[in-house]
Design a protein around this motif. Sequence first.
Motif, PDB file in Angstrom:
ATOM      1  N   LEU A 155      47.473  28.761  39.661  1.00  0.00           N
ATOM      2  CA  LEU A 155      46.139  28.909  39.108  1.00  0.00           C
ATOM      3  C   LEU A 155      45.231  29.485  40.174  1.00  0.00           C
ATOM      4  CD1 LEU A 155      45.744  25.535  37.185  1.00  0.00           C
ATOM      5  CD2 LEU A 155      46.196  27.799  36.226  1.00  0.00           C
ATOM      6  N   HIS A 156      44.420  30.455  39.772  1.00  0.00           N
ATOM      7  CA  HIS A 156      43.487  31.062  40.708  1.00  0.00           C
ATOM      8  C   HIS A 156      42.376  31.732  39.903  1.00  0.00           C
ATOM      9  CE1 HIS A 156      46.125  34.376  39.568  1.00  0.00           C
ATOM     10  NE2 HIS A 156      45.200  35.213  39.973  1.00  0.00           N
ATOM     11  N   ASP A 157      41.336  32.144  40.593  1.00  0.00           N
ATOM     12  CA  ASP A 157      40.229  32.844  39.950  1.00  0.00           C
ATOM     13  C   ASP A 157      40.675  34.288  39.741  1.00  0.00           C
ATOM     14  OD1 ASP A 157      37.936  34.237  39.264  1.00  0.00           O
ATOM     15  OD2 ASP A 157      36.666  33.213  40.729  1.00  0.00           O
ATOM     16  N   HIS A 158      41.172  34.584  38.534  1.00  0.00           N
ATOM     17  CA  HIS A 158      41.760  35.899  38.292  1.00  0.00           C
ATOM     18  C   HIS A 158      40.715  37.011  38.329  1.00  0.00           C
ATOM     19  CE1 HIS A 158      44.978  38.562  37.288  1.00  0.00           C
ATOM     20  NE2 HIS A 158      44.305  39.039  36.272  1.00  0.00           N
ATOM     21  N   ASP A 159      39.499  36.730  37.885  1.00  0.00           N
ATOM     22  CA  ASP A 159      38.445  37.744  37.956  1.00  0.00           C
ATOM     23  C   ASP A 159      38.188  38.148  39.401  1.00  0.00           C
ATOM     24  OD1 ASP A 159      38.150  37.801  35.210  1.00  0.00           O
ATOM     25  OD2 ASP A 159      36.503  36.354  35.205  1.00  0.00           O
ATOM     26  N   ALA A 160      38.136  37.155  40.293  1.00  0.00           N
ATOM     27  CA  ALA A 160      37.947  37.442  41.722  1.00  0.00           C
ATOM     28  C   ALA A 160      39.164  38.166  42.284  1.00  0.00           C
ATOM     29  CB  ALA A 160      37.693  36.154  42.502  1.00  0.00           C
ATOM     30  N   CYS A 161      40.347  37.802  41.824  1.00  0.00           N
ATOM     31  CA  CYS A 161      41.594  38.443  42.255  1.00  0.00           C
ATOM     32  C   CYS A 161      41.541  39.936  41.937  1.00  0.00           C
ATOM     33  CB  CYS A 161      42.762  37.764  41.536  1.00  0.00           C
ATOM     34  SG  CYS A 161      44.376  38.523  41.717  1.00  0.00           S
TER      35      CYS A 161
ATOM     36  N   ARG B 276      38.824  41.779  41.145  1.00  0.00           N
ATOM     37  CA  ARG B 276      37.687  42.382  41.850  1.00  0.00           C
ATOM     38  C   ARG B 276      38.032  42.657  43.322  1.00  0.00           C
ATOM     39  NH1 ARG B 276      34.397  38.778  40.415  1.00  0.00           N
ATOM     40  NH2 ARG B 276      34.670  37.435  42.218  1.00  0.00           N
ATOM     41  N   ASP B 277      38.639  41.673  43.988  1.00  0.00           N
ATOM     42  CA  ASP B 277      38.995  41.834  45.401  1.00  0.00           C
ATOM     43  C   ASP B 277      40.045  42.929  45.591  1.00  0.00           C
ATOM     44  OD1 ASP B 277      37.243  39.763  45.905  1.00  0.00           O
ATOM     45  OD2 ASP B 277      38.815  38.273  46.312  1.00  0.00           O
TER      46      ASP B 277
END
Length: 171
Positions: free
Chosen positions: A19-25, A27-28
């Motif tokens: 699980l992770h912040d996919h939007d941030a993934c 974007r980064d």
Amino acid sequence: MTRATKAGAAAKSPLGFCLHDHDACVRDALVAAETRCAAGGLRLTPVRRRVLELLLQEHRALGAYAILDRLREEGFGSQPPVAYRALDFLVANGLAHKIERLNAFIACVHPDEGHTPAFMICRLCDAVAETYSSPARGALGDAARASGFRIERTVVEAEGLCPTCITEAEG
């Protein structure tokens, strides 16, 4: 373990099954791609950028024709070279990888670092997680040195079950 050490360890962990912040993934990864292209004098054209975005949408490998279908729907062109040229550019510049077992492509989760990737592929759902590999330091590297062989490229792909599929199989 210090907060910095924990953050570094999390950054190096396989991404795709956790699980992770996919939007941030996403974007980064796009920022890293833009930075890498700008620093290298490379053109991240609208088609190349869109192909990278498609690869980043899920942590699953996509085949060239699936990408071409999506590009066609969005008006980017319908000829296979459109997708293949974009994929060739992304792979050649470390922004994507080819998953040999699936004959498909996945966005690189560490595009701002030089590395040798290894892939864990779920045999049920085709989810892919990327992690680091160091074949030159392991048994393969030892065998290569012993025989006078110089490793130039490796592809490490492990097949098994992702945590979601294990849970569903046991449930």
